[in-house]
Design a protein around this motif. Structure first.
Motif: not given
Lengths: 110, 113
Positions: B85-108
């Protein structure tokens, strides 16, 4: 199954054009994307294309899609040192999820 | 808006320890995602959520759990940490099912020794 493949490295001279290629296997993909990842940062969406389009242009970026060959490319015109990063293509056939490629590391030298 | 925030930025765990990676977004996005990125590899989807109270497995869910009790928060739980499980973990969110609204966090960046 789904699989997205990219070449690992690309090196270009500043001012030249860069072309990053991607192949995908799922013909039912509805959206295809290009993301940029700078060192130590998350992914940033650069552009995306619907599967019923052949080309999309956005300033210095041109995306070409060949559905028959399942081939996607990203062309960066007048490549700058600030374009050095890892570029990921991704596909989506289910709008809830994306499948990412392994990434292409672009290095721009003076 | 702060966008997508993740804590901690770095963590070292011993084998068998547990921890929770936090992810919060203030954009009122319905969709949230957890990915892991192994060295030289692309992102693999661990879990995702299409709204509060709804979660689904991604490609690599084994060894992880998630919950989505609020729209804003989507924590990722590791119960018995393993070196794999050693890795970089990214969380992301988006408003709805359209790609251009997806945002990523900086990672852990997580290391399990």
């Amino acid at each position: 199954g789904e699989d997205v493949e990219q070449s690992l490295f690309l090196s270009v001279r500043e001012g030249d054009s860069s072309v990053i290629n991607c192949t995908y296997t799922d013909s039912s993909s509805t959206y295809l994307y290009w993301y940029k990842q700078e060192p130590g940062a998350g992914l940033q969406l650069l552009t995306y294309i619907f599967s019923n389009m052949d080309m999309k242009q956005d300033q210095r970026l041109t995306v070409l899609l060949n559905k028959k060959d399942k081939h996607l490319s990203l062309r960066i015109a007048d490549t700058q040192t600030g374009d050095s990063a890892i570029y990921f293509c991704a596909e989506s056939w289910d709008t809830d999820k994306l499948i990412f490629g392994t990434g292409t590391r672009l290095q721009v030298f003076p | 808006n702060a966008g997508v925030t993740q804590t901690p930025k770095f963590r070292i765990l011993k084998i068998g320890q547990s921890m929770t990676l936090q992810c919060t977004q203030d954009m009122n996005h319905n969709y949230m995602y957890w990915y892991r990125q192994d060295p030289g590899m692309g992102l693999k989807l661990i879990y995702y959520s299409v709204g509060a109270g709804i979660t689904d497995k991604g490609e690599v869910p084994n060894g992880y759990n998630v919950s989505r009790s609020t729209t804003e928060d989507f924590p990722l739980r590791l119960e018995l940490a393993a070196p794999s499980q050693t890795s970089v973990y990214f969380c992301a969110s988006r408003l709805g099912p359209v790609a251009d609204t997806q945002y990523f966090g900086p990672g852990t960046r997580l290391t399990v020794l």
